[in-house]
Motif scaffolding. Sequence first.
Motif, PDB file in Angstrom:
ATOM      1  N   ALA A  49       0.829  -1.206   0.000  1.00  0.00           N
ATOM      2  CA  ALA A  49       0.000   0.000   0.000  1.00  0.00           C
ATOM      3  C   ALA A  49       0.864   1.257   0.000  1.00  0.00           C
ATOM      4  CB  ALA A  49      -0.919  -0.010   1.225  1.00  0.00           C
ATOM      5  N   ALA A  50       1.877   1.288   0.865  1.00  0.00           N
ATOM      6  CA  ALA A  50       2.741   2.462   0.945  1.00  0.00           C
ATOM      7  C   ALA A  50       3.540   2.653  -0.340  1.00  0.00           C
ATOM      8  CB  ALA A  50       3.688   2.333   2.139  1.00  0.00           C
ATOM      9  N   ALA A  51       4.040   1.546  -0.906  1.00  0.00           N
ATOM     10  CA  ALA A  51       4.819   1.641  -2.146  1.00  0.00           C
ATOM     11  C   ALA A  51       3.949   2.116  -3.300  1.00  0.00           C
ATOM     12  CB  ALA A  51       5.449   0.292  -2.462  1.00  0.00           C
ATOM     13  N   ALA A  52       2.714   1.616  -3.372  1.00  0.00           N
ATOM     14  CA  ALA A  52       1.814   2.030  -4.453  1.00  0.00           C
ATOM     15  C   ALA A  52       1.538   3.528  -4.383  1.00  0.00           C
ATOM     16  CB  ALA A  52       0.516   1.238  -4.383  1.00  0.00           C
ATOM     17  N   ALA A  53       1.538   4.071  -3.158  1.00  0.00           N
ATOM     18  CA  ALA A  53       1.285   5.499  -3.000  1.00  0.00           C
ATOM     19  C   ALA A  53       2.518   6.350  -3.293  1.00  0.00           C
ATOM     20  CB  ALA A  53       0.796   5.776  -1.579  1.00  0.00           C
ATOM     21  N   GLU A  54       3.706   5.791  -3.108  1.00  0.00           N
ATOM     22  CA  GLU A  54       4.926   6.590  -3.191  1.00  0.00           C
ATOM     23  C   GLU A  54       5.771   6.332  -4.437  1.00  0.00           C
ATOM     24  OE1 GLU A  54       5.719   9.034  -1.228  1.00  0.00           O
ATOM     25  OE2 GLU A  54       4.008   8.725   0.113  1.00  0.00           O
ATOM     26  N   ALA A  55       5.727   5.123  -4.966  1.00  0.00           N
ATOM     27  CA  ALA A  55       6.572   4.782  -6.115  1.00  0.00           C
ATOM     28  C   ALA A  55       5.872   5.130  -7.422  1.00  0.00           C
ATOM     29  CB  ALA A  55       6.908   3.293  -6.086  1.00  0.00           C
ATOM     30  N   ARG A  56       6.666   5.239  -8.466  1.00  0.00           N
ATOM     31  CA  ARG A  56       6.074   5.534  -9.776  1.00  0.00           C
ATOM     32  C   ARG A  56       5.264   4.344 -10.272  1.00  0.00           C
ATOM     33  NH1 ARG A  56       8.183   6.237 -15.678  1.00  0.00           N
ATOM     34  NH2 ARG A  56       9.536   4.508 -15.110  1.00  0.00           N
ATOM     35  N   THR A  57       5.874   3.153 -10.264  1.00  0.00           N
ATOM     36  CA  THR A  57       5.155   1.928 -10.606  1.00  0.00           C
ATOM     37  C   THR A  57       5.595   0.823  -9.650  1.00  0.00           C
ATOM     38  OG1 THR A  57       6.809   1.185 -12.222  1.00  0.00           O
ATOM     39  CG2 THR A  57       4.976   2.513 -13.063  1.00  0.00           C
ATOM     40  N   VAL A  58       4.658  -0.036  -9.300  1.00  0.00           N
ATOM     41  CA  VAL A  58       4.930  -1.139  -8.391  1.00  0.00           C
ATOM     42  C   VAL A  58       4.427  -2.430  -9.012  1.00  0.00           C
ATOM     43  CG1 VAL A  58       4.514  -2.130  -6.102  1.00  0.00           C
ATOM     44  CG2 VAL A  58       4.694   0.350  -6.374  1.00  0.00           C
ATOM     45  N   ARG A  59       5.303  -3.415  -9.006  1.00  0.00           N
ATOM     46  CA  ARG A  59       4.926  -4.752  -9.447  1.00  0.00           C
ATOM     47  C   ARG A  59       4.928  -5.663  -8.231  1.00  0.00           C
ATOM     48  NH1 ARG A  59       8.317  -8.682 -13.568  1.00  0.00           N
ATOM     49  NH2 ARG A  59       6.701 -10.265 -13.835  1.00  0.00           N
ATOM     50  N   ALA A  60       3.777  -6.258  -7.918  1.00  0.00           N
ATOM     51  CA  ALA A  60       3.679  -7.150  -6.762  1.00  0.00           C
ATOM     52  C   ALA A  60       4.010  -8.579  -7.186  1.00  0.00           C
ATOM     53  CB  ALA A  60       2.288  -7.094  -6.161  1.00  0.00           C
ATOM     54  N   LEU A  61       4.873  -9.230  -6.396  1.00  0.00           N
ATOM     55  CA  LEU A  61       5.274 -10.610  -6.654  1.00  0.00           C
ATOM     56  C   LEU A  61       4.839 -11.465  -5.471  1.00  0.00           C
ATOM     57  CD1 LEU A  61       8.884  -9.912  -7.998  1.00  0.00           C
ATOM     58  CD2 LEU A  61       6.791 -10.280  -9.339  1.00  0.00           C
ATOM     59  N   VAL A  62       3.956 -12.409  -5.723  1.00  0.00           N
ATOM     60  CA  VAL A  62       3.384 -13.231  -4.661  1.00  0.00           C
ATOM     61  C   VAL A  62       3.899 -14.657  -4.822  1.00  0.00           C
ATOM     62  CG1 VAL A  62       1.276 -13.984  -3.517  1.00  0.00           C
ATOM     63  CG2 VAL A  62       1.309 -11.803  -4.768  1.00  0.00           C
ATOM     64  N   VAL A  63       4.694 -15.117  -3.869  1.00  0.00           N
ATOM     65  CA  VAL A  63       5.255 -16.471  -3.934  1.00  0.00           C
ATOM     66  C   VAL A  63       4.284 -17.442  -3.264  1.00  0.00           C
ATOM     67  CG1 VAL A  63       7.154 -17.974  -3.243  1.00  0.00           C
ATOM     68  CG2 VAL A  63       7.619 -15.620  -3.960  1.00  0.00           C
ATOM     69  N   ASP A  64       3.911 -18.479  -3.999  1.00  0.00           N
ATOM     70  CA  ASP A  64       3.082 -19.559  -3.452  1.00  0.00           C
ATOM     71  C   ASP A  64       4.003 -20.744  -3.171  1.00  0.00           C
ATOM     72  OD1 ASP A  64       1.293 -21.541  -2.825  1.00  0.00           O
ATOM     73  OD2 ASP A  64       0.393 -21.676  -4.822  1.00  0.00           O
ATOM     74  N   HIS A  65       4.274 -21.001  -1.898  1.00  0.00           N
ATOM     75  CA  HIS A  65       5.171 -22.090  -1.528  1.00  0.00           C
ATOM     76  C   HIS A  65       4.535 -23.467  -1.680  1.00  0.00           C
ATOM     77  CE1 HIS A  65       6.850 -18.569   0.642  1.00  0.00           C
ATOM     78  NE2 HIS A  65       8.010 -19.127   0.364  1.00  0.00           N
ATOM     79  N   GLN A  66       3.233 -23.504  -1.857  1.00  0.00           N
ATOM     80  CA  GLN A  66       2.494 -24.758  -2.072  1.00  0.00           C
ATOM     81  C   GLN A  66       2.706 -25.748  -0.920  1.00  0.00           C
ATOM     82  OE1 GLN A  66       2.104 -25.655  -6.601  1.00  0.00           O
ATOM     83  NE2 GLN A  66       4.272 -25.172  -6.307  1.00  0.00           N
ATOM     84  N   LEU A  67       2.815 -25.213   0.301  1.00  0.00           N
ATOM     85  CA  LEU A  67       3.035 -26.065   1.468  1.00  0.00           C
ATOM     86  C   LEU A  67       1.751 -26.341   2.239  1.00  0.00           C
ATOM     87  CD1 LEU A  67       6.350 -24.483   2.844  1.00  0.00           C
ATOM     88  CD2 LEU A  67       6.099 -26.643   1.602  1.00  0.00           C
ATOM     89  N   GLN A  68       0.695 -25.619   1.921  1.00  0.00           N
ATOM     90  CA  GLN A  68      -0.560 -25.769   2.638  1.00  0.00           C
ATOM     91  C   GLN A  68      -1.706 -25.888   1.652  1.00  0.00           C
ATOM     92  OE1 GLN A  68      -0.883 -22.394   5.285  1.00  0.00           O
ATOM     93  NE2 GLN A  68       1.317 -22.451   5.681  1.00  0.00           N
TER      94      GLN A  68
END
Length: 325
Positions: free
Chosen positions: A44-63
């Motif tokens: 949220a903070a990065a989206a407000a402050e950075a020019r562009t933000v790419r979110a990377l969501v790691v799925d560990h597939q452990l659950q």
Amino acid sequence: MLLPEEPAILDLRHAVRRWIAAHRPDGDVAVALSGGADSLALAAAAAAEARTVRALVVDHQLQSGSADVAEAAAERARALGCANAEVLPVDVNGSGGLEAAARQARYTALDRARGNRPVLLGHTLDDQAETVLLGLSRGSGGRSIWGMSEYESPWGRPFLEVRRAVTHQACEELRLSPHEDPHNASPDFVRVRLRTEVLPLLEEVLGGGVAGALARTGEQLREEGAVLDAVAADAGSEAVVDREIDAVVLALSAPPVRRRVLRGWLLAAGARGLGNRQLRAVDDLVARWRGQGPVAIGGGTPDARLVVWRRRGRLNVGLDDQRRV
């Protein structure tokens, strides 16, 4: 998304703003998003402050259901204003226990997906304190208790001066419900026990302020270590000749400088899992030479150990079946 002008959110925005100004003026960053409070608040903070933000969501597939949790986090990142969000499934099957294997899989996936952007991580001051305590338990010298750096390319940590309570408060201000990973409450993991048992006890016994003190200690040691590293670089330029070490020349340096030179030399030669005991044994070949035999260090091949030996005043490193004695 327009964020409310609330205290915790403003603290986090200022932290991200300072980090971007210092390390990424063009404002293009990636954020490692787990869906937990720290990384959600960071997104949220990065989206407000950075020019562009790419979110990377790691799925560990452990659950069971981890894919749904990861996709929900990605959707939330888009709603917060991230330019895009990508789910990265990984297989956790490395050595060193579940924590270490998951961490390795996660960082590898993030590095591959980030492009040329730095990856912002939601580590807080509390995480820093835990890291310093873990390093202290290893007894491997000052470097082991440096803690984490604000920026060690490609990893950025804008929240290292922010308490975990602030990120949780920011999520409340944003009316976000973070995902609670069951692993983060499992006493099977050392870091969880540090967080839930050891640090609270230290705060109680020592009267508070322990997390901040540990984080400051790590920062001070990191700054001092940078000076020693620079001195060691100069010493290494004189002592390392044609991939050998002139033991007589290196012996003139102070012990912390010698060991830094040796550590860099050994890592460049392929040493792995280099611990304090091995490093000091190699240092003895320089400063306490009594005609002792080769020192085995981590690395090499299944058929041949990596060893260090001294001959005619010089140290060499190689596989034991390649030694000249």
